[in-house]
Design a protein around this motif. Structure first.
Motif, PDB file in Angstrom:
ATOM      1  N   UNK A 201       0.828  -1.212   0.000  1.00 62.21           N
ATOM      2  CA  UNK A 201       0.000   0.000   0.000  1.00 62.21           C
ATOM      3  C   UNK A 201       0.861   1.260   0.000  1.00 62.21           C
ATOM      4  N   UNK A 202       2.052   1.165   0.602  1.00 59.78           N
ATOM      5  CA  UNK A 202       2.916   2.347   0.684  1.00 59.78           C
ATOM      6  C   UNK A 202       3.638   2.616  -0.632  1.00 59.78           C
ATOM      7  N   UNK A 203       3.719   1.577  -1.471  1.00 61.74           N
ATOM      8  CA  UNK A 203       4.615   1.623  -2.634  1.00 61.74           C
ATOM      9  C   UNK A 203       4.399   2.871  -3.488  1.00 61.74           C
ATOM     10  N   UNK A 204       3.158   3.194  -3.769  1.00 63.17           N
ATOM     11  CA  UNK A 204       2.931   4.367  -4.620  1.00 63.17           C
ATOM     12  C   UNK A 204       2.825   5.650  -3.814  1.00 63.17           C
ATOM     13  N   UNK A 205       2.216   5.511  -2.606  1.00 66.07           N
ATOM     14  CA  UNK A 205       1.927   6.749  -1.872  1.00 66.07           C
ATOM     15  C   UNK A 205       3.114   7.243  -1.055  1.00 66.07           C
TER      16      UNK A 205
END
Ligand code: HAM
Length: 429
Positions: A201-205
């Motif tokens: 979930x953190x990868x893009x944000x």
């Protein structure tokens, strides 16, 4: 004793055996703040939710998962403060502190609220002391910030603390680094799928936070990842160089941690944490850094800033873990004992007089017998016990027992306050 209603999960009552240690820690913070030129501000416990969404960042764990947010009766979204930096910047802007000579140095302490999974050193309501320097970009302000936090621990007698430092760059150099980090992860053996669910979930944000994940799989994936420190723009690199040279110059033992990223989005350039082994897995006693774009993010003009916050619970746990002697728990100087209940008024009057002369005094209100009162006196930690019996009352005297050597002498009742003040001083010398 069982009670029907208990304190909510993640909160705790700080009782008398511990609260005096807190008072001591806060006294030290106040002294350090004065010695470093900070002024104290008392800020609201709740703020408009928007302040934290914009200030800390929508994609952070704090904002996404941990805020105590509610709609008030006026239909406003309100949040119990999870930290103080955003409020400090808001206050600076709201009171137009740009007009004052810069920098403006503010400090505060009080409860913060985060809906986290409680464990040792991690609570849902916890206290922070927070120090901020607003209005200057000078790397020496970053240096002073780290030194200020260390000065608090030095004065408290804490040792073996590990200072970790890194630079997280700025909006000029960070985007290229984010891309490089993402490319590195994607091209790894398991690719993106190998990350834990949270990190996917953190990868893009918020890909930098993947470096901070405690899960073994994620750690393995990011091992050997490029470091942001190697992609800093010239300005950030020079700033970091100045801070680290300054740390060396003042003899601060700081270790470079290229993986250190902070959980709040406002950081630019310097980021640091101070760790204490006594804390277990929640090992940060302090966290801080520079945040040159926070004021703009919350709708103000550009105001650089740097600061830190330290958890009071974690300081107290570390003090206890290191067995630091803080002195004795505060206690009264004198305990007033009577030979019979009929003399209660005499005891109350003497206690009143002693307190009015600046002598801390206590007496019995539970109608105990004399022996039980003496026991109570010993438990109170009082250095002296004043005994009023029928004879003393009739002759205008008081018997004073020195609790350290057991010696007892009779003094005139009207000289009790002055004599006890003198003896107390002699004893404390
Ligand atoms: P932080 O790292 O989130 O930074 O928190 C600072 C310190 O507060 C931590 O190192 C820890 O001692 C304590 N703390 C945090 N969460 C908890 C918890 N749930 N229970 C107990 N203690 C906790 C900030 O808050 C930034 N505002 C620091 C800062 C100031 N940066 C620049 N200026």
């Amino acid at each position: 004793m069982e009670t029907a209603i208990k304190a909510p999960r993640g909160t705790r009552d700080v009782l008398g055996d511990e609260s005096w240690k807190w008072a001591h820690v806060l006294d030290v913070c106040r002294d350090v703040a004065r010695d470093f030129g900070y002024s104290e501000v008392l800020l609201p416990i709740f703020e408009h939710t928007e302040l934290f969404c914009r200030g800390i960042g929508d994609a952070t764990d704090v904002v996404e998962k941990e805020m105590y947010t509610f709609i008030d009766k006026g239909d406003r979204s309100i949040t119990l403060r999870p930290e103080l930096t955003a409020s400090m910047a808001r206050s600076y802007l709201e009171h137009d502190m740009r007009r004052a000579p810069q920098p403006v140095k503010l400090w505060s302490a009080g409860p913060m609220f985060r809906y986290e999974r409680p464990q040792k050193g991690r609570y849902r309501q916890f206290w922070q002391t927070d120090f901020e320097i607003l209005g200057v970009q000078d790397p020496m302000a970053d240096l002073e910030t780290i030194d200020t936090s260390m000065e608090i621990y030095r004065r408290l007698g804490l040792t073996n603390l590990q200072v970790l430092i890194n630079s997280v760059g700025c909006p000029k150099c960070r985007p290229a680094y984010r891309d490089a980090l993402k490319r590195f992860i994607e091209s790894g053996p398991g690719g993106l799928e190998a990350l834990c669910e949270t990190c996917r979930g953190r990868f893009d944000r918020n890909p930098l936070r993947i470096l901070d994940c405690k899960k073994l799989a994620c750690k393995e994936i990011t091992e050997g990842a490029p470091a942001i420190l190697d992609s800093l723009c010239d300005e950030c690199a020079a700033h970091f160089e100045d801070v680290t040279r300054g740390l060396e110059r003042i003899g601060a033992d700081a270790r470079l941690d290229k993986r250190l990223v902070r959980g709040l989005d406002y950081y630019t350039k310097t980021a640091f944490e101070i760790l204490a082994g006594e804390l277990g897995s929640q090992n940060a006693v302090c966290g801080g850094g520079r945040y040159d774009n926070l004021a703009e993010a919350i709708g103000g003009p550009s105001v650089p800033g740097v600061g830190f916050a330290s958890g009071i619970e974690r300081i107290v746990i570390t003090l206890e873990g290191q067995g630091v002697f803080l002195g004795d728990k505060p206690h009264v100087d004198v305990y007033v004992v009577t030979a019979s209940n009929g003399l209660a008024l005499e005891a109350a009057a003497l206690a009143h007089e002693l307190r009015a002369s600046g002598i801390a005094a206590d007496t019995d209100y539970a109608g105990r017998g004399m022996k039980a009162q003496m026991k109570q006196a010993a438990a109170s930690g009082a250095a002296f016990v004043c005994i009023i019996g029928e004879d003393e009352a009739a002759s205008g005297t008081v018997s004073v027992k020195n609790m350290s050597d057991g010696e007892q002498r009779s003094i005139a009742r009207n000289e009790a306050a002055s004599k006890l003040a003198l003896w107390r001083e002699e004893r404390n010398r």
